[in-house]
Every structure is written in structure tokens, then in C-alpha cells.
Enzyme design. Structure first.
Site, PDB file in Angstrom:
ATOM      1  N   ARG A   1      -8.612   9.516  -1.364  1.00 12.11           N
ATOM      2  CA  ARG A   1      -9.794   9.042  -0.626  1.00 12.11           C
ATOM      3  C   ARG A   1     -10.147   9.974   0.532  1.00 12.11           C
ATOM      4  O   ARG A   1     -10.571   9.521   1.598  1.00 12.11           O
ATOM      5  CB  ARG A   1      -9.605   7.606  -0.114  1.00 12.11           C
ATOM      6  CG  ARG A   1      -9.106   6.632  -1.155  1.00 12.11           C
ATOM      7  CD  ARG A   1      -9.993   6.595  -2.362  1.00 12.11           C
ATOM      8  NE  ARG A   1      -9.463   5.708  -3.411  1.00 12.11           N
ATOM      9  CZ  ARG A   1      -9.999   5.644  -4.607  1.00 12.11           C
ATOM     10  NH1 ARG A   1     -11.023   6.393  -4.949  1.00 12.11           N
ATOM     11  NH2 ARG A   1      -9.499   4.841  -5.512  1.00 12.11           N
TER      12      ARG A   1
ATOM     13  N   LYS B   1       4.223   0.926   1.701  1.00 14.76           N
ATOM     14  CA  LYS B   1       3.369   0.155   0.785  1.00 14.76           C
ATOM     15  C   LYS B   1       4.288  -0.300  -0.344  1.00 14.76           C
ATOM     16  O   LYS B   1       4.794   0.529  -1.105  1.00 14.76           O
ATOM     17  CB  LYS B   1       2.241   1.053   0.263  1.00 14.76           C
ATOM     18  CG  LYS B   1       1.385   0.430  -0.841  1.00 14.76           C
ATOM     19  CD  LYS B   1       0.235   1.355  -1.254  1.00 14.76           C
ATOM     20  CE  LYS B   1      -0.607   0.782  -2.366  1.00 14.76           C
ATOM     21  NZ  LYS B   1      -1.754   1.648  -2.730  1.00 14.76           N
TER      22      LYS B   1
ATOM     23  N   GLU C   1      -0.289  -2.356  -5.937  1.00 17.24           N
ATOM     24  CA  GLU C   1      -0.906  -1.382  -6.835  1.00 17.24           C
ATOM     25  C   GLU C   1       0.146  -0.490  -7.503  1.00 17.24           C
ATOM     26  O   GLU C   1       0.030   0.730  -7.540  1.00 17.24           O
ATOM     27  CB  GLU C   1      -1.939  -0.542  -6.078  1.00 17.24           C
ATOM     28  CG  GLU C   1      -3.054  -1.402  -5.503  1.00 17.24           C
ATOM     29  CD  GLU C   1      -4.189  -0.634  -4.863  1.00 17.24           C
ATOM     30  OE1 GLU C   1      -3.930   0.444  -4.306  1.00 17.24           O
ATOM     31  OE2 GLU C   1      -5.330  -1.134  -4.903  1.00 17.24           O
TER      32      GLU C   1
ATOM     33  N   ARG D   1      -8.665 -13.009  -5.445  1.00 16.93           N
ATOM     34  CA  ARG D   1      -7.930 -11.939  -4.759  1.00 16.93           C
ATOM     35  C   ARG D   1      -7.883 -12.062  -3.232  1.00 16.93           C
ATOM     36  O   ARG D   1      -6.832 -11.815  -2.644  1.00 16.93           O
ATOM     37  CB  ARG D   1      -8.494 -10.584  -5.195  1.00 16.93           C
ATOM     38  CG  ARG D   1      -7.924  -9.427  -4.411  1.00 16.93           C
ATOM     39  CD  ARG D   1      -8.276  -8.113  -5.027  1.00 16.93           C
ATOM     40  NE  ARG D   1      -8.168  -7.048  -4.051  1.00 16.93           N
ATOM     41  CZ  ARG D   1      -8.439  -5.780  -4.276  1.00 16.93           C
ATOM     42  NH1 ARG D   1      -8.833  -5.399  -5.478  1.00 16.93           N
ATOM     43  NH2 ARG D   1      -8.311  -4.873  -3.333  1.00 16.93           N
TER      44      ARG D   1
ATOM     45  N   ASP E   1     -10.812  -4.997   0.692  1.00 25.53           N
ATOM     46  CA  ASP E   1     -10.398  -3.600   0.793  1.00 25.53           C
ATOM     47  C   ASP E   1     -11.510  -2.745   1.398  1.00 25.53           C
ATOM     48  O   ASP E   1     -12.163  -1.996   0.679  1.00 25.53           O
ATOM     49  CB  ASP E   1     -10.043  -3.092  -0.621  1.00 25.53           C
ATOM     50  CG  ASP E   1      -9.440  -1.695  -0.598  1.00 25.53           C
ATOM     51  OD1 ASP E   1      -9.099  -1.215   0.491  1.00 25.53           O
ATOM     52  OD2 ASP E   1      -9.321  -1.084  -1.683  1.00 25.53           O
TER      53      ASP E   1
ATOM     54  N   GLU F   1      -5.342  -2.657  10.318  1.00 25.90           N
ATOM     55  CA  GLU F   1      -5.607  -1.389   9.617  1.00 25.90           C
ATOM     56  C   GLU F   1      -7.096  -1.249   9.369  1.00 25.90           C
ATOM     57  O   GLU F   1      -7.715  -2.095   8.711  1.00 25.90           O
ATOM     58  CB  GLU F   1      -4.837  -1.345   8.289  1.00 25.90           C
ATOM     59  CG  GLU F   1      -5.070  -0.045   7.517  1.00 25.90           C
ATOM     60  CD  GLU F   1      -4.252   0.063   6.225  1.00 25.90           C
ATOM     61  OE1 GLU F   1      -3.036  -0.226   6.258  1.00 25.90           O
ATOM     62  OE2 GLU F   1      -4.828   0.430   5.186  1.00 25.90           O
TER      63      GLU F   1
ATOM     64  N   GLU G   1     -14.323   5.513   2.182  1.00 29.21           N
ATOM     65  CA  GLU G   1     -14.142   5.304   0.745  1.00 29.21           C
ATOM     66  C   GLU G   1     -15.300   4.510   0.120  1.00 29.21           C
ATOM     67  O   GLU G   1     -15.870   4.941  -0.889  1.00 29.21           O
ATOM     68  CB  GLU G   1     -12.814   4.586   0.499  1.00 29.21           C
ATOM     69  CG  GLU G   1     -12.580   4.243  -0.958  1.00 29.21           C
ATOM     70  CD  GLU G   1     -11.233   3.599  -1.215  1.00 29.21           C
ATOM     71  OE1 GLU G   1     -10.443   3.433  -0.268  1.00 29.21           O
ATOM     72  OE2 GLU G   1     -10.972   3.268  -2.388  1.00 29.21           O
TER      73      GLU G   1
ATOM     74  N   TRP H   1      -9.044  -5.818 -11.469  1.00 27.73           N
ATOM     75  CA  TRP H   1      -8.756  -5.672 -10.039  1.00 27.73           C
ATOM     76  C   TRP H   1      -9.086  -6.893  -9.188  1.00 27.73           C
ATOM     77  O   TRP H   1      -8.929  -6.862  -7.956  1.00 27.73           O
ATOM     78  CB  TRP H   1      -9.498  -4.444  -9.489  1.00 27.73           C
ATOM     79  CG  TRP H   1      -9.095  -3.183 -10.178  1.00 27.73           C
ATOM     80  CD1 TRP H   1      -9.674  -2.644 -11.289  1.00 27.73           C
ATOM     81  CD2 TRP H   1      -8.009  -2.321  -9.829  1.00 27.73           C
ATOM     82  NE1 TRP H   1      -9.022  -1.494 -11.648  1.00 27.73           N
ATOM     83  CE2 TRP H   1      -7.987  -1.270 -10.765  1.00 27.73           C
ATOM     84  CE3 TRP H   1      -7.061  -2.335  -8.815  1.00 27.73           C
ATOM     85  CZ2 TRP H   1      -7.055  -0.239 -10.719  1.00 27.73           C
ATOM     86  CZ3 TRP H   1      -6.125  -1.307  -8.759  1.00 27.73           C
ATOM     87  CH2 TRP H   1      -6.125  -0.280  -9.713  1.00 27.73           C
TER      88      TRP H   1
HETATM   89  C1  GCV Z   1      -3.711   4.519  -0.860  1.00 30.09           C
HETATM   90  C2  GCV Z   1      -7.483   1.104  -2.233  1.00 30.09           C
HETATM   91  C3  GCV Z   1      -7.737   2.566  -2.456  1.00 30.09           C
HETATM   92  C4  GCV Z   1      -6.448   3.302  -2.777  1.00 30.09           C
HETATM   93  C5  GCV Z   1      -5.452   3.059  -1.641  1.00 30.09           C
HETATM   94  C6  GCV Z   1      -5.257   1.555  -1.506  1.00 30.09           C
HETATM   95  C7  GCV Z   1      -4.339   1.212  -0.348  1.00 30.09           C
HETATM   96  O1  GCV Z   1      -7.089   0.488  -3.427  1.00 30.09           O
HETATM   97  O2  GCV Z   1      -8.682   2.741  -3.453  1.00 30.09           O
HETATM   98  O3  GCV Z   1      -6.741   4.660  -2.910  1.00 30.09           O
HETATM   99  O4  GCV Z   1      -4.230   3.699  -1.893  1.00 30.09           O
HETATM  100  O5  GCV Z   1      -6.498   0.944  -1.255  1.00 30.09           O
HETATM  101  O6  GCV Z   1      -4.864   0.887   0.710  1.00 30.09           O
HETATM  102  O7  GCV Z   1      -3.134   1.263  -0.508  1.00 30.09           O
END
Ligand code: GCV
Length: 610
Positions: free
Chosen positions: A113, A233, A237, A287, A316, A338, A344, A474
Site C-alpha cells: 500500500r 499482526k 488475514e 465484519r 479498514d 491506528e 489506500e 472479505w
Molecule cells: C498490511 C488491509 C490492507 C492490507 C494490510 C491490512 C492490515 O487489508 O489492504 O494491505 O496489510 O489492511 O492493516 O493489516
């Protein structure tokens, strides 16, 4: 070429003595910026990042902690260069001890990103940086009070696991460059790292795993005694985490926190946990509810050096989301907010998007003292101007000031930034500030309507694609059909609204009084629903999209007429042109999408495609 806000800061000597401390640097910065001016400088270590400034006649008295003196010096320089005088007596302390930039840089040189070129730190699986630029970046950060830089992506791809092992000496050399500026490094670590080192488990309750993390921290802190800590993290994901071992996120976070504790390291644990393999046919999973459901039951179970890092909204970083209810509900857990400077979903540093007005809304609902830290995903890259779009620099500048004092006034901050960055007349500066102030609402009008979110091209996240995520995994659905659009998230619907305190539940529960900007986030509404101003919902969608594209075009015209110097002028003109095209594309795709579904014509008979 230095076209950012440091441009009128006097040059520092080409090298600084290796043991330069922030307080030494403060004295040096002041002597360079104000030759001949009388300063009385007193280091008072217990003040830490804080400082006190008094001006008595021709003498300025600066008292501060080791880093406080540096922030006081920068406050003086910023005020001097931007012509915004400080009060004769000023006591200044940051709201948050940790004011963090999270880089999503991979060691192959790519930036997840990233919209400003390749990584500033890495290339080809190795460290690859220009020390001069590192120093400049450190100064850029310190000049607005930022003090932690997490250098690698939260998705920790190899060889970045080596940052706390074989690559540690190089990480330490990088830390040396940032240290004089009061900027400490942080690293993202992968929860399953013990597996890489021959262990057969990463279970947080395994003694062997606990010992592994203790050994790792001992080695890391022997090299970098002031490392700010780790960022993680986990179970998000596809990243590994404690769920694989049937353990909670408190077990997982406390494992690392206990290993960091002897060194005063912080463990920042992200709460971006949701089911990213959802079946779109299943309306019972919503979600935005996920983070609260995972972490609320664990409130109070985290060690005191754990900080849970929560994105500002429950989805997000969409252009418009309500505040994450988790930020309001955790009472016995340390929290970091955050934000995402990387654009993005907000125009990818092509479209103009200044974020401070959005942050102001966040802090209207979020008491600043709920947080112990604040972090933002970096918008930096290897481009000459660091930011891709020269005006995207304003977001890093404003974030630094926000992290110091969340009650900043966006107009004032933009004005100061513009003053430091460009030699404009007062009238041109006012114009630029106005453009920055309205940029977010213009972008909002031509993209997904009224809090609906996620109508972007999948994967890329730039440009319109209303069905792009609709039949995907998603959890990001608008469920538009021929009659209605949106998801009912009230008590009668998914129940997401019940995660909020009563006052916010009351604000959002009734579609008639729910703010327009979030109507389709909280409610499913028919196209002929009457908005408070009397227009139908569908007409409001059409109107916003026509207006947004027109406003983007008008903004581009005004921007191109401003006297930006080169190379900024060319880049800004190019990006403004691309923004206009993007806005037209959004307008036509979104209006056509809803027109085809609903069959309802535009009351003003403007062009919509059949
Ligand atoms: C770093 C979103 C973004 C991902 C990112 C994720 C996150 O899904 O598209 O690129 O991954 O957020 O914040 O962990």
C-alpha cells in the site's frame, strides 16, 4: 531537492558526532536557526518529551527533558518560519508517549500500500538506504514530534524475520542514525518465529517458546537498548497467531510482552482480526462486529506493556466509517489508535486528500485520554519528495501535531504547513488551505455513497467497482438490489450498533436522525427513502456524484493556477488531472450502477448510462 516543510530549516553539518543526543541537537538547531539570539537552555531530564518556553525581553528560556529540548527547539523554529508566534509562556507536553509511524515496507523493496515509490530502507532482501535521507527523515519526524518508526511491514515476509536475528547489526546501525533525533525504532515480528528457529511450536503457553522469546529479546536489546518494542499482526488475514494453539490473544500478547518487559519495550498488538473467508451468502456474520467480539471479553487480561492497536473504524480505513466501538469499550487495557496516512482507499496519493478534518471527527467521539499511543501507517517512499503527491506531505505533518495534541485545528495546521512549504502570498495560501480543508468531502462525494464503503476495485483499491467485493470472501458487502441498499446494523439487524455506548446508539439508531454521511453504514434503505432535506436517497446519490466530480474538476483548475515551484507544479498538475478522470469514472460507474438497479431516472435529467 528539498521541497518539504524543512526547506527553510538551516542545514545541519554533514556529520554529527556519533554520541549526539537530542539535547545537543536542540542546542545546535537553535544556534543555526537563530544566530545571535539569546537562549537560556536548561536540561531537566525528568521532563522527558515536555518543554517549557518563556520569552523575557530578548531572551528565550527553554527548559525541557532530553527530547523535550529538541521538541521545544523545533516548536520555536516552526513558529518563527511560519510566522505564528508562540505565547510568551508555553508549557507543552505530548498527549501520547509513543507517536508512531508504521511502515509497511518489505525487504524486497516493495511497500505494501505504498504510493510514493519503493522502500526507503530496503531493496533486494537487504538494507539499502541513503544515510543522508535517513537523517533527513529523522529530522522530518522529530520536527513534528514523532518519536517511533516501525520499519517493516506488519505482514512479516522473509527475510524480515531476521531483523531480530542475523540482520540485527544492520538494524542497530539504522537505529544509530535516528537516535540523535529522539526517534526510536520498532520492528514488526511474526508470531510463529520460534518455528523458524527449530522449535516445533509457537504456542504461547509452551515454556520453550517463552524461553525463545526471552533469548531473542535479550539479544535484540543488547544491540539496540532503546528499541521501542515489537508490533504484531496475528490471526489476521492469514498471519499466524495464538488461535492455532487454541490460545487467546491475551495469551499471545502477554507472551511477547513479558519477554520485552525487562527492557521497557512495548508490545503493540493489532486488533485487525476478522473472518476474511466469509461466505457472502451468509448475512449473519457482520465484519465490523469482529474486533469487539474478539477483544472485549479480554479487557483487563493484558499485561501493562501491551498496547492494543485499533484502526479508527471497524472496517479498514474507508473514507467514512464510524469510530471503532472497541476504542470506547475497553476500559482496562492500554490502547493505540491506528490511522492510515497511506491513501489506500482515499486516492492513493493521486487524489488530493488531507486527513486532519477526519481526525478531528474521530476525537470528537474519542476522549483523547482513552489512548496510550497513536500510530499511523506511513505514506513515505523513495520518491524524491517522499510522498508521491507533494501535498500528501501535509498528512505526515498534521499527524505529528495531532499525536502531540489531538485537539489541533486543521485550518491552522494546514496554514502553518503551507507557510513552511511554499512561498505563497497570503491569498494563495488561503486558497491552498481551503482546498486541503474540502478535499476529503469532495473525495467522499464521488466515491462510495453515504458510508457504504468498499466500492473500489478489488486488490488495487483505486477506482470504482461496485460489485468488485460483493461476491467475495472479505465480509465487505453493500447488498444493493433493485429496491434498497445497505445493511441494517441496528438491534433489529446485525446488532453491531449495540457495541456502542448508549449516546452513540441513540445517534445512529434511527435512520431519520442518523447523520447522512453514515446512513448507509447503519441502515438498509429503499431508494425512495426521503432524506432530511426532502430528496430521495437515490437522488442524493446521483447529486453527490455529479457534484463531487464537478468539485474535483474545479479543485484541479484552482490547484493548477497556484504558483507551485517545480518540480511540485508538474507533479501536482499531473495528479490533479488524474483525479478529475478518476472522479468522472466514479460518478459514471456509481450512478449507472444504481440507475440500472433501481430504474429510477435522475430528476435533473443528467447523463447516466443505461
Ligand atoms: C498490511 C488491509 C490492507 C492490507 C494490510 C491490512 C492490515 O487489508 O489492504 O494491505 O496489510 O489492511 O492493516 O493489516
Amino acid at each position: 531537492m528539498n521541497l518539504n516543510w524543512l526547506r527553510h530549516f538551516p542545514d545541519l553539518p554533514a556529520t554529527l558526532p556519533p554520541e549526539t543526543r537530542p539535547s545537543d541537537l536542540a542546542r545546535l538547531e537553535l544556534s543555526l536557526a537563530f544566530p545571535g539570539r539569546d537562549f537560556s537552555i536548561t536540561l531537566s531530564p525528568s521532563l522527558g518529551d515536555s518543554f517549557i518556553l518563556d520569552t523575557i525581553g530578548a531572551t528565550t528560556i527553554l527548559t525541557g527533558g532530553e527530547t523535550g529540548l529538541l521538541y521545544g527547539a523545533y516548536a520555536l523554529i516552526r513558529s518563527h518560519l511560519s510566522g505564528s508566534p508562540l505565547p510568551a509562556h508555553l508549557e507543552s507536553a505530548p498527549q501520547y508517549p509513543l507517536r508512531v509511524i508504521n511502515c509497511w515496507d518489505n525487504m524486497d523493496g516493495s511497500v505494501e500500500r505504498g504510493y510514493a515509490g519503493r522502500s526507503l530502507f530496503f531493496e533486494g532482501g537487504q538494507f539499502a538506504y541513503d544515510p543522508g535521507r535517513m537523517r533527513h527523515l529523522a529530522r522530518l519526524m522529530a520536527s513534528v514530534g514523532l518519536n517511533v518508526l516501525c520499519v517493516n511491514n506488519v505482514n512479516v515476509h522473509e527475510p524480515a524475520q531476521g531483523l531480530v536475528a542475523e540482520l540485527l547489526p544492520e538494524l542497530s546501525a539504522l537505529a544509530d542514525l535516528f537516535r540523535p533525533f529522539g526517534v526510536r525504532l520498532m520492528v514488526s515480528v511474526d508470531f510463529s518465529m520460534p518455528l523458524r528457529d527449530g522449535l516445533d511450536t509457537a504456542d504461547p503457553l509452551s515454556e520453550a517458546v517463552q524461553a525463545w522469546w526471552q533469548r531473542t529479546c535479550a539479544r535484540v536489546y543488547a544491540e539496540i537498548p532503546d528499541l521501542a518494542g515489537f508490533l504484531v499482526k496475528a490471526d489476521s488475514e492469514g498471519r499466524p497467531g495464538p488461535f492455532a494453539y487454541g490460545r487467546s490473544h491475551a495469551d499471545g500478547a502477554n507472551l511477547l510482552a513479558r519477554a520485552l518487559k525487562p527492557y521497557d519495550g512495548a508490545l503493540i498488538w493489532r486488533c485487525f482480526v476478522y473472518n476474511c473467508r466469509q461466505d457472502w451468502r451468509d448475512p449473519s456474520t457482520d465484519r465490523p462486529k469482529a474486533a469487539y467480539e474478539t477483544y472485549q471479553p479480554l479487557d483487563g487480561a493484558f499485561d501493562d506493556n501491551v498496547i492494543l492497536q485499533v484502526k479508527n473504524g471497524p472496517y479498514d480505513f474507508q473514507v467514512r466509517e464510524p469510530l471503532s466501538p472497541l476504542l470506547l469499550s475497553l476500559r482496562h487495557t492500554h490502547l493505540a489508535l491506528e490511522l492510515q496516512l497511506a491513501q489506500e482507499y482515499t486516492g492513493q496519493q493521486i487524489d488530493l486528500y488531507a486527513m486532519a478534518p477526519m481526525w478531528r471527527e474521530i476525537f470528537q467521539d474519542l476522549p483523547a485520554d482513552r489512548l496510550q499511543a497513536i500510530a499511523a501507517v506511513s505514506n513515505l517512499g523513495r520518491d524524491e519528495n517522499y510522498f508521491g503527491h507533494p501535498l500528501a506531505a501535509v498528512n505526515l505533518y498534521a499527524f505529528g501535531l495531532l499525536a502531540w495534541s489531538p485537539r489541533i485545528d486543521p485550518a491552522e495546521v494546514f496554514d502553518n504547513w503551507a507557510c513552511l512549504t511554499y512561498d505563497f502570498s497570503a491569498a494563495d495560501r488561503r486558497t491552498l488551505v481551503q482546498l486541503l480543508l474540502c478535499s476529503r468531502s469532495v473525495y467522499e462525494k464521488y466515491t462510495a455513497p453515504l458510508g457504504l464503503c468498499w466500492m473500489v476495485n478489488p486488490g488495487l483499491h483505486y477506482g470504482p467497482n461496485p460489485s468488485g467485493y460483493e461476491y467475495d470472501l472479505w465480509g465487505t458487502y453493500h447488498r444493493a438490489n433493485r429496491d434498497a441498499v445497505g445493511i441494517d446494523r441496528t438491534a433489529e439487524g446485525t446488532g453491531y450498533l449495540l457495541q456502542y455506548p448508549a449516546e452513540l446508539q441513540a445517534r445512529y439508531a434511527d435512520p431519520d436522525t442518523c447523520p447522512d454521511t453514515l446512513k448507509l453504514f447503519f441502515h438498509r434503505l429503499p431508494y425512495d427513502y426521503r432524506m432530511p432535506d426532502g430528496r430521495t436517497l437515490i437522488q442524493r446519490i446521483y447529486d453527490d456524484h455529479f457534484a463531487g466530480a464537478e468539485e474535483a474538476a474545479a479543485m484541479a483548475t484552482v490547484l493548477k493556477a497556484l504558483p507551485f515551484p517545480e518540480p511540485d507544479a508538474a507533479v501536482i498538475a499531473d495528479r490533479a488531472g488524474r483525479q478529475v478522470q478518476n472522479a468522472e469514472n466514479w460518478r459514471d460507474v456509481i450512478n449507472t450502477f444504481f440507475h440500472r438497479l433501481s430504474g429510477i431516472p435522475d430528476a435533473q435529467g443528467r447523463r447516466i448510462y443505461d
